[in-house]
Write an enzyme that holds these catalytic residues in place. Structure first.
Site, PDB file in Angstrom:
ATOM      1  N   GLU A 137     -14.444  39.039 -67.258  1.00  0.00           N
ATOM      2  CA  GLU A 137     -14.784  40.604 -66.837  1.00  0.00           C
ATOM      3  C   GLU A 137     -16.185  40.534 -66.463  1.00  0.00           C
ATOM      4  O   GLU A 137     -17.094  40.384 -67.324  1.00  0.00           O
ATOM      5  CB  GLU A 137     -14.744  41.478 -68.203  1.00  0.00           C
ATOM      6  CG  GLU A 137     -14.897  42.577 -67.995  1.00  0.00           C
ATOM      7  CD  GLU A 137     -14.863  43.553 -69.134  1.00  0.00           C
ATOM      8  OE1 GLU A 137     -14.447  44.630 -69.048  1.00  0.00           O
ATOM      9  OE2 GLU A 137     -14.699  43.055 -70.248  1.00  0.00           O
ATOM     10  N   ASP A 172     -12.491  46.363 -65.508  1.00  0.00           N
ATOM     11  CA  ASP A 172     -12.929  47.939 -66.127  1.00  0.00           C
ATOM     12  C   ASP A 172     -13.532  48.900 -65.293  1.00  0.00           C
ATOM     13  O   ASP A 172     -14.632  48.571 -64.690  1.00  0.00           O
ATOM     14  CB  ASP A 172     -13.909  47.188 -67.112  1.00  0.00           C
ATOM     15  CG  ASP A 172     -14.215  48.289 -68.206  1.00  0.00           C
ATOM     16  OD1 ASP A 172     -14.358  49.254 -67.739  1.00  0.00           O
ATOM     17  OD2 ASP A 172     -14.399  47.855 -69.656  1.00  0.00           O
ATOM     18  N   GLN A 198      -9.256  48.661 -67.846  1.00  0.00           N
ATOM     19  CA  GLN A 198      -9.648  49.356 -69.060  1.00  0.00           C
ATOM     20  C   GLN A 198     -10.660  50.550 -68.280  1.00  0.00           C
ATOM     21  O   GLN A 198     -10.837  50.555 -67.066  1.00  0.00           O
ATOM     22  CB  GLN A 198     -11.063  48.604 -69.805  1.00  0.00           C
ATOM     23  CG  GLN A 198      -9.982  47.420 -70.603  1.00  0.00           C
ATOM     24  CD  GLN A 198     -10.931  46.602 -71.431  1.00  0.00           C
ATOM     25  OE1 GLN A 198     -12.154  46.430 -70.915  1.00  0.00           O
ATOM     26  NE2 GLN A 198     -10.452  46.074 -72.575  1.00  0.00           N
ATOM     27  N   GLU A 234     -11.062  52.083 -73.324  1.00  0.00           N
ATOM     28  CA  GLU A 234     -12.109  51.463 -74.197  1.00  0.00           C
ATOM     29  C   GLU A 234     -13.527  52.310 -73.905  1.00  0.00           C
ATOM     30  O   GLU A 234     -14.505  51.953 -73.364  1.00  0.00           O
ATOM     31  CB  GLU A 234     -12.479  50.222 -73.533  1.00  0.00           C
ATOM     32  CG  GLU A 234     -13.432  49.084 -74.202  1.00  0.00           C
ATOM     33  CD  GLU A 234     -13.917  47.836 -73.645  1.00  0.00           C
ATOM     34  OE1 GLU A 234     -14.094  46.871 -74.472  1.00  0.00           O
ATOM     35  OE2 GLU A 234     -14.240  47.875 -72.368  1.00  0.00           O
TER      36      GLU A 234
END
Length: 254
Positions: A137, A172, A198, A234
């Site tokens: 990530e 994300d 996310q 998140e």
């Protein structure tokens, strides 16, 4: 219908992990995920998951010493990085989690790149034996200055270099939004390499019904690609987690 996963690294943090899992189930989440569950014995986590009927989607490798933020791209820390990978894979296997996020750490340069690729190849081989996907990530420079993985382009180049089918991108929306923008176009272009998604608001990392991004549009665009796996919430709630969930009932219908 869009499904959501509760990231228990940020949600219900005042509760022990088994109780947080139960809270996520009661709130209507389809799955859970967390950062570092290692203080809770795996058998307790596994029991809570069975009782709730939820699956733990993924966990992280440990961050190492203060300031390291991961180990797998740090030259000279290969033994510690592989021990962290083994620890995460062992815990994930014990609780039935399908993904492990291998944290790179704060590093830069060609040597760090080579170390990270080598450690990811090790992780991919070990994970394949367990049926687990390895995630990497990119983190934005505001929250994680000096972190090795900075952009989706860098992460995707590394995924191609490792060449293992079970190494995927953690996309994300918060980090991509703060660093690169153009989230829906970038998601569609990178979807074959994405293993998990996310989200949180930009720029404050709060609930998705605040901030400068229109998550109704983003969730609809993701759904239009055929993506059906739960999306990971998140974000940092403002006040009690249960009071931050107004967005979920609305966008589950996307």
């Amino acid at each position: 219908m869009t499904q959501f996963s509760a990231n228990l690294g940020f949600l219900w943090t005042e509760l022990p992990l088994p109780m947080a899992i139960a809270a996520a189930k009661a709130a209507g989440f389809a799955a859970v995920e967390c950062h570092w569950p290692y203080d809770t014995p795996a058998e307790e986590t596994a029991r809570a998951l069975r009782e709730s009927g939820l699956r733990m989607l993924g966990i992280n490798t440990v961050r190492g010493k203060p300031g390291e933020n991961g180990l797998s791209a740090l030259p000279g820390c290969e033994a510690e990085a592989r021990a962290a990978i083994d620890q995460a894979l062992g815990y994930a296997t014990a609780i039935g989690a399908g993904m492990v996020h291998v944290m790179a750490g704060c590093a830069d340069g060609d040597e760090a790149h080579a170390v990270f690729v080598t450690n990811l190849a090790y992780a991919a081989q070990r994970a394949a034996e367990c049926g687990i996907t390895i995630l990497i990530e990119p983190l934005n420079r505001h929250d994680a200055p000096g972190y090795f993985l900075k952009t989706t382009d860098q992460a995707c180049a590394i995924i191609h270099e490792v060449g293992a089918p079970n190494v995927k991108l953690m996309f994300d929306c918060y980090h991509v939004g703060r660093t690169e923008g153009d989230i829906t176009t970038r998601f569609k272009a990178l979807q074959p390499l994405i293993g998990h998604v996310q989200f949180a608001s930009v720029p404050d990392r709060g609930p998705p019904d605040s901030g400068e991004l229109n998550f109704g549009t983003i969730f609809a665009a993701i759904a239009d690609t055929g993506w059906v796996a739960p999306l990971g919430a998140e974000y940092r709630p403002i006040g009690p987690t249960s009071e931050s969930l107004g967005w979920m009932a609305r966008w589950r219908q996307v």
